[in-house]
Design a protein around this motif. Sequence first.
Motif, short mmCIF file in Angstrom:
data_model
loop_
_atom_site.label_atom_id
_atom_site.label_comp_id
_atom_site.label_asym_id
_atom_site.label_seq_id
_atom_site.Cartn_x
_atom_site.Cartn_y
_atom_site.Cartn_z
N LEU A 43 11.28 33.61 66.76
CA LEU A 43 11.81 33.01 65.53
C LEU A 43 10.72 32.27 64.75
O LEU A 43 10.79 32.17 63.51
N LEU A 44 9.74 31.73 65.47
CA LEU A 44 8.67 30.99 64.79
C LEU A 44 7.63 31.91 64.16
O LEU A 44 6.96 31.52 63.19
N ALA A 45 7.45 33.11 64.72
CA ALA A 45 6.38 33.99 64.26
C ALA A 45 6.44 34.27 62.75
O ALA A 45 5.42 34.12 62.05
N PRO A 46 7.58 34.67 62.17
CA PRO A 46 7.60 34.91 60.71
C PRO A 46 7.29 33.65 59.90
O PRO A 46 6.70 33.74 58.82
N GLU A 47 7.70 32.48 60.43
CA GLU A 47 7.45 31.23 59.71
C GLU A 47 5.96 30.91 59.65
O GLU A 47 5.52 30.21 58.73
N ALA A 48 5.20 31.38 60.62
CA ALA A 48 3.76 31.13 60.60
C ALA A 48 3.10 31.88 59.45
O ALA A 48 2.11 31.42 58.86
N TYR A 49 3.62 33.07 59.12
CA TYR A 49 3.04 33.87 58.04
C TYR A 49 3.64 33.55 56.67
O TYR A 49 3.04 33.86 55.64
N LEU A 50 4.85 32.96 56.67
CA LEU A 50 5.59 32.81 55.41
C LEU A 50 4.83 32.04 54.33
O LEU A 50 4.75 32.51 53.19
N PRO A 51 4.26 30.84 54.60
CA PRO A 51 3.57 30.12 53.51
C PRO A 51 2.44 30.94 52.89
O PRO A 51 2.26 30.97 51.67
N LEU A 52 1.66 31.61 53.74
CA LEU A 52 0.54 32.39 53.24
C LEU A 52 1.03 33.59 52.43
O LEU A 52 0.44 33.95 51.40
N ARG A 53 2.15 34.20 52.87
CA ARG A 53 2.73 35.29 52.09
C ARG A 53 3.22 34.80 50.73
O ARG A 53 3.04 35.48 49.72
N GLN A 54 3.82 33.62 50.72
CA GLN A 54 4.32 33.07 49.46
C GLN A 54 3.18 32.70 48.51
O GLN A 54 3.31 32.84 47.29
N VAL A 55 2.07 32.24 49.07
CA VAL A 55 0.90 31.94 48.23
C VAL A 55 0.45 33.21 47.52
O VAL A 55 0.17 33.21 46.31
N GLY A 56 0.36 34.31 48.29
CA GLY A 56 -0.05 35.56 47.67
C GLY A 56 0.96 36.07 46.67
O GLY A 56 0.60 36.57 45.59
N ALA A 57 2.26 35.94 46.99
CA ALA A 57 3.30 36.44 46.09
C ALA A 57 3.34 35.66 44.79
O ALA A 57 3.63 36.21 43.72
N ASN A 58 3.07 34.35 44.86
CA ASN A 58 3.15 33.50 43.67
C ASN A 58 1.81 33.34 42.96
O ASN A 58 1.73 32.63 41.96
N TYR A 59 0.79 33.98 43.49
CA TYR A 59 -0.53 33.88 42.89
C TYR A 59 -0.51 34.34 41.43
O TYR A 59 -1.07 33.70 40.55
N HIS A 60 0.14 35.46 41.19
CA HIS A 60 0.14 36.02 39.84
C HIS A 60 0.99 35.19 38.89
O HIS A 60 0.66 35.05 37.72
N ALA A 61 2.09 34.62 39.40
CA ALA A 61 2.93 33.78 38.54
C ALA A 61 2.19 32.54 38.08
O ALA A 61 2.43 32.02 36.99
N ALA A 62 1.27 32.06 38.91
CA ALA A 62 0.54 30.82 38.60
C ALA A 62 -0.75 31.08 37.86
O ALA A 62 -1.33 30.14 37.30
#
Length: 563
Positions: free
Chosen positions: A281-300
């Motif tokens: 259950l913790l494994a996806p949470e370890a990647y989530l912030p970094l994935r969100q940074v990449g996903a929101n990079y273009h919006a910012a």
Amino acid sequence: MRPLDPRLLRYAAAARSFLAIGALLGVVQTLCVVAVAWYASRAVVAVVDGRGVPALAEALVGLAIAVVVRSLVSWSLEAVAARTAAVVKSQLRRRVVRAVVDRGHEWLARRNSARLATLVGPGLDALDDYFAKYLPQLILTALSTPIIVGVMAASDWLSAVIVVATLPLIPVFMVLIGWTTRTAQARQWDRLAGLASAFLDAVNGLSTLKVFGRERRQVARIGRLTDEYRTQTMSVLRVSFLSGFALELAASLSVALVAVSIGIRLVDGSLALPVALFVLLLAPEAYLPLRQVGANYHAASDGVAASADVIELLDEAEAVGPSPVVPTPASEVGVVAESDALVVSGLEVHRGGALALAATSFVAPVGRLVAVVGPSGAGKSSLLAALRGAVPAEGAVVWRDAGRAPVPAEIAWSGQTAGLLSGTIAENVALGEPLDPADVRRALDDVGGSDLDPAAVLGAGGRGLSGGQAQRVALARAIHRLRRRSGRLLLVDEPSSALDPVTEARLVAGLVAVARSGVAVVVVTHRTAIRDAADAVVRIPAAASVEPVPVEPVPVESGGGRR
């Protein structure tokens, strides 16, 4: 693009506060994530192992509390981010406006006004996504990911090693994609600035274009620039979607490796079910912030690009320094008496390295009208700009008895361009001041505007008035401001160049009356009517001359003009 430009923290204090609050909320949110994984795994184990209702109820209560707290913290982080974005934009815009005011017209004239307006308007508005989506995830990446990996290592070191080994894949993809995005984003921003500039140029020159029958060509030109901007925007979106897919694929494969490892060890009995579920259950949470940074990079990226341009502009403004003619704040000034006089000593202006105004010295007593004459290009308009602090200048401008420079509150100015707005004549004369019909009527009468109806509605740029009428409305506005604020200095540039002799005589009489009411009036003119009515005449030679300009004193009798 830097994830966080240190200069942003220097120019916008709210960004520093957001980092501190965001770090605190990020730690709390990470602890909630760990608690959710812990209680969820305990609830599943309680059901599988048949541990009974009490154990299941305890796990479910803990899970519910952790979920509620996590939701509240996430909402708080979003609310703080939205508030911070609004404050940061206001702080940056105030700094830009202050830089423009402090450096003066000369500094501003070297810049593209349309690009600057786009920059501080829609450009900085894009910071909303930067603070609401990108920066919070960046904070969580710096805080949450290490904490979660540490908790995983304490429970199952092999899973933690897999996460540590695969995490760098996401930043590598982000860097590769970022290089492509930065180029595409820069081109998109240039297209937007070019479109704004082209539209402003077309509007400013529309009358000239219509005279020569070229207005239709501008339609085609703006249409072409619009298509280029649309095409470039689609290119950025295409890169954004492809990069999002690549980041999601990398994160999903990494989580799959952890899941396969846990599944194999769970089957052979080397890993207990509670630990396996907790780590999984913790494994996806370890990647989530970094994935969100990449996903929101273009919006910012739009907001970051605009803020970078604003910061560079502010850095340049700091390097240039404020204009040498900086007025004293109104709170620190003394009263200018009716017996005072404005003393100008050795005032000299340079524009682009060339001499625009030779060293000029004269005295303008309160209650007197001073005419400034000289050939075209001698620097008469530059003199008025220096007197009101709009351009850098050498020399001194002080009130003789008050011992200080004039402040904006006591200066009124009317230039060669009327600068009228759409609205009534009365609204243009008052221009933000409380509209008193009697005061407006009096100001119009002072400039020979008895034929002007204060209720008449004007179009953009004062459309509906002749050149001479527009001049008089602009001068009435300056006189109205002077009286409202009890000013002592009126600066006027060519007020009667478009007037007939009769109307000009009424305007000159009004200027003399304004001067006698306790105002130092300085008028730049080529007209003999104003020169003959003046109490003193300042003659400015060609700008190439560097010798001090003398004052031609004129005897004055009470209530009279030049004799």
